[in-house]
Write a protein that holds these residues in place. Structure first.
Motif, PDB file in Angstrom:
ATOM      1  N   TRP A 120       0.838  -1.195   0.000  1.00 33.46           N
ATOM      2  CA  TRP A 120       0.000   0.000   0.000  1.00 33.46           C
ATOM      3  C   TRP A 120       0.876   1.249   0.000  1.00 33.46           C
ATOM      4  O   TRP A 120       0.642   2.196  -0.750  1.00 33.46           O
ATOM      5  CB  TRP A 120      -0.919   0.010   1.224  1.00 33.46           C
ATOM      6  N   SER A 121       1.896   1.274   0.853  1.00 37.37           N
ATOM      7  CA  SER A 121       2.778   2.427   0.934  1.00 37.37           C
ATOM      8  C   SER A 121       3.456   2.685  -0.402  1.00 37.37           C
ATOM      9  O   SER A 121       3.521   3.823  -0.874  1.00 37.37           O
ATOM     10  CB  SER A 121       3.830   2.194   2.015  1.00 37.37           C
ATOM     11  N   LEU A 122       3.953   1.645  -1.028  1.00 39.54           N
ATOM     12  CA  LEU A 122       4.583   1.802  -2.337  1.00 39.54           C
ATOM     13  C   LEU A 122       3.579   2.284  -3.373  1.00 39.54           C
ATOM     14  O   LEU A 122       3.902   3.091  -4.231  1.00 39.54           O
ATOM     15  CB  LEU A 122       5.217   0.485  -2.779  1.00 39.54           C
ATOM     16  N   GLY A 123       2.347   1.775  -3.288  1.00 42.31           N
ATOM     17  CA  GLY A 123       1.306   2.198  -4.228  1.00 42.31           C
ATOM     18  C   GLY A 123       0.987   3.676  -4.106  1.00 42.31           C
ATOM     19  O   GLY A 123       0.863   4.389  -5.095  1.00 42.31           O
ATOM     20  N   ILE A 124       0.869   4.162  -2.865  1.00 46.29           N
ATOM     21  CA  ILE A 124       0.578   5.576  -2.638  1.00 46.29           C
ATOM     22  C   ILE A 124       1.744   6.435  -3.113  1.00 46.29           C
ATOM     23  O   ILE A 124       1.565   7.446  -3.792  1.00 46.29           O
ATOM     24  CB  ILE A 124       0.286   5.845  -1.142  1.00 46.29           C
ATOM     25  N   GLU A 125       2.956   6.014  -2.766  1.00 46.91           N
ATOM     26  CA  GLU A 125       4.126   6.781  -3.193  1.00 46.91           C
ATOM     27  C   GLU A 125       4.255   6.778  -4.711  1.00 46.91           C
ATOM     28  O   GLU A 125       4.598   7.787  -5.313  1.00 46.91           O
ATOM     29  CB  GLU A 125       5.386   6.221  -2.543  1.00 46.91           C
ATOM     30  N   GLU A 126       3.960   5.646  -5.312  1.00 44.92           N
ATOM     31  CA  GLU A 126       4.024   5.549  -6.776  1.00 44.92           C
ATOM     32  C   GLU A 126       3.016   6.500  -7.417  1.00 44.92           C
ATOM     33  O   GLU A 126       3.319   7.176  -8.394  1.00 44.92           O
ATOM     34  CB  GLU A 126       3.753   4.116  -7.200  1.00 44.92           C
ATOM     35  N   GLN A 127       1.799   6.535  -6.850  1.00 40.04           N
ATOM     36  CA  GLN A 127       0.794   7.456  -7.377  1.00 40.04           C
ATOM     37  C   GLN A 127       1.311   8.891  -7.303  1.00 40.04           C
ATOM     38  O   GLN A 127       1.178   9.660  -8.248  1.00 40.04           O
ATOM     39  CB  GLN A 127      -0.500   7.357  -6.577  1.00 40.04           C
ATOM     40  N   PHE A 128       1.916   9.226  -6.175  1.00 34.54           N
ATOM     41  CA  PHE A 128       2.385  10.592  -6.013  1.00 34.54           C
ATOM     42  C   PHE A 128       3.562  10.883  -6.933  1.00 34.54           C
ATOM     43  O   PHE A 128       3.608  11.916  -7.584  1.00 34.54           O
ATOM     44  CB  PHE A 128       2.767  10.875  -4.570  1.00 34.54           C
ATOM     45  N   TYR A 129       4.514   9.984  -6.982  1.00 39.23           N
ATOM     46  CA  TYR A 129       5.715  10.254  -7.767  1.00 39.23           C
ATOM     47  C   TYR A 129       5.485  10.116  -9.270  1.00 39.23           C
ATOM     48  O   TYR A 129       6.294  10.592 -10.056  1.00 39.23           O
ATOM     49  CB  TYR A 129       6.867   9.357  -7.320  1.00 39.23           C
ATOM     50  N   PRO A 171      -7.429  10.537  -2.840  1.00 44.50           N
ATOM     51  CA  PRO A 171      -8.013  11.887  -2.679  1.00 44.50           C
ATOM     52  C   PRO A 171      -8.010  12.375  -1.230  1.00 44.50           C
ATOM     53  O   PRO A 171      -7.908  13.566  -0.981  1.00 44.50           O
ATOM     54  CB  PRO A 171      -9.444  11.730  -3.189  1.00 44.50           C
ATOM     55  N   PHE A 172      -8.099  11.440  -0.286  1.00 39.55           N
ATOM     56  CA  PHE A 172      -8.093  11.828   1.120  1.00 39.55           C
ATOM     57  C   PHE A 172      -6.676  12.099   1.630  1.00 39.55           C
ATOM     58  O   PHE A 172      -6.486  12.756   2.631  1.00 39.55           O
ATOM     59  CB  PHE A 172      -8.725  10.739   1.982  1.00 39.55           C
ATOM     60  N   ARG A 173      -5.661  11.566   0.960  1.00 38.80           N
ATOM     61  CA  ARG A 173      -4.274  11.721   1.396  1.00 38.80           C
ATOM     62  C   ARG A 173      -3.515  12.762   0.584  1.00 38.80           C
ATOM     63  O   ARG A 173      -2.387  13.100   0.903  1.00 38.80           O
ATOM     64  CB  ARG A 173      -3.527  10.383   1.258  1.00 38.80           C
ATOM     65  N   MET A 174      -4.134  13.263  -0.476  1.00 35.65           N
ATOM     66  CA  MET A 174      -3.445  14.173  -1.383  1.00 35.65           C
ATOM     67  C   MET A 174      -2.929  15.421  -0.664  1.00 35.65           C
ATOM     68  O   MET A 174      -1.837  15.901  -0.949  1.00 35.65           O
ATOM     69  CB  MET A 174      -4.381  14.581  -2.528  1.00 35.65           C
ATOM     70  N   PHE A 175      -3.689  15.937   0.297  1.00 34.36           N
ATOM     71  CA  PHE A 175      -3.252  17.150   0.976  1.00 34.36           C
ATOM     72  C   PHE A 175      -1.953  16.929   1.750  1.00 34.36           C
ATOM     73  O   PHE A 175      -1.154  17.844   1.901  1.00 34.36           O
ATOM     74  CB  PHE A 175      -4.350  17.705   1.894  1.00 34.36           C
ATOM     75  N   GLU A 176      -1.718  15.704   2.213  1.00 33.95           N
ATOM     76  CA  GLU A 176      -0.483  15.423   2.941  1.00 33.95           C
ATOM     77  C   GLU A 176       0.725  15.543   2.008  1.00 33.95           C
ATOM     78  O   GLU A 176       1.742  16.124   2.370  1.00 33.95           O
ATOM     79  CB  GLU A 176      -0.536  14.030   3.550  1.00 33.95           C
ATOM     80  N   PHE A 177       0.606  14.968   0.824  1.00 35.18           N
ATOM     81  CA  PHE A 177       1.694  15.049  -0.145  1.00 35.18           C
ATOM     82  C   PHE A 177       1.868  16.474  -0.657  1.00 35.18           C
ATOM     83  O   PHE A 177       2.981  16.953  -0.836  1.00 35.18           O
ATOM     84  CB  PHE A 177       1.444  14.106  -1.323  1.00 35.18           C
ATOM     85  N   LEU A 178       0.752  17.144  -0.902  1.00 34.94           N
ATOM     86  CA  LEU A 178       0.829  18.498  -1.444  1.00 34.94           C
ATOM     87  C   LEU A 178       1.390  19.497  -0.440  1.00 34.94           C
ATOM     88  O   LEU A 178       1.963  20.506  -0.836  1.00 34.94           O
ATOM     89  CB  LEU A 178      -0.545  18.958  -1.938  1.00 34.94           C
TER      90      LEU A 178
END
Length: 125
Positions: A3-12, A82-89
């Motif tokens: 999951w962590s890799l998936g989220i990071e992959e989406q962001f990167y 969409p719920f975690r996007m603000f953390e990355f942004l």
């Protein structure tokens, strides 16, 4: 771990692509910064809204697993982008903040030590 890799992959993958598109469409950093702030605000407000009022059942059924024990708003907020996007942004927006050049060597040293202290404190506390 996946999951962590998936989220990071989406962001990167998604963030550089979105940033490239925004730069091409808006032709200026001022509008790009504004659009990132708007996305940050919308994501943050979506997270707060769903924390208070919940997620509509038709959306919840699509994304929640069959196991009732791990479904619901906290599950969706933790796993969906969409719920975690603000953390990355929040980190991505900091890049666009321009600070005046600091001329004082002692102030630069203090700020560097403060940053290092905060990193170490977050690791140990």
């Amino acid at each position: 771990h996946n999951w962590s890799l998936g989220i990071e992959e989406q962001f990167y993958v998604l963030y550089p692509l979105a940033l490239f598109i925004l730069l091409k469409v808006f032709n200026g950093l001022k509008r790009v910064r504004l659009s990132l702030l708007i996305l940050f605000t919308l994501s943050f407000l979506l997270t707060i809204y769903t924390s208070i009022y919940g997620v509509p059942s038709n959306i919840s059924k699509i994304f929640s697993p069959k196991n009732e024990m791990i479904s619901g708003v906290p599950f969706l907020q933790f796993y969906l982008f969409p719920f975690r996007m603000f953390e990355f942004l929040s980190g991505a927006i900091i890049v666009f903040i321009r600070l005046r050049k600091i001329k004082s060597e002692s102030l630069i040293l203090i700020l560097n030590l403060l940053g290092l202290t905060l990193i170490l404190a977050s690791a140990f506390i």
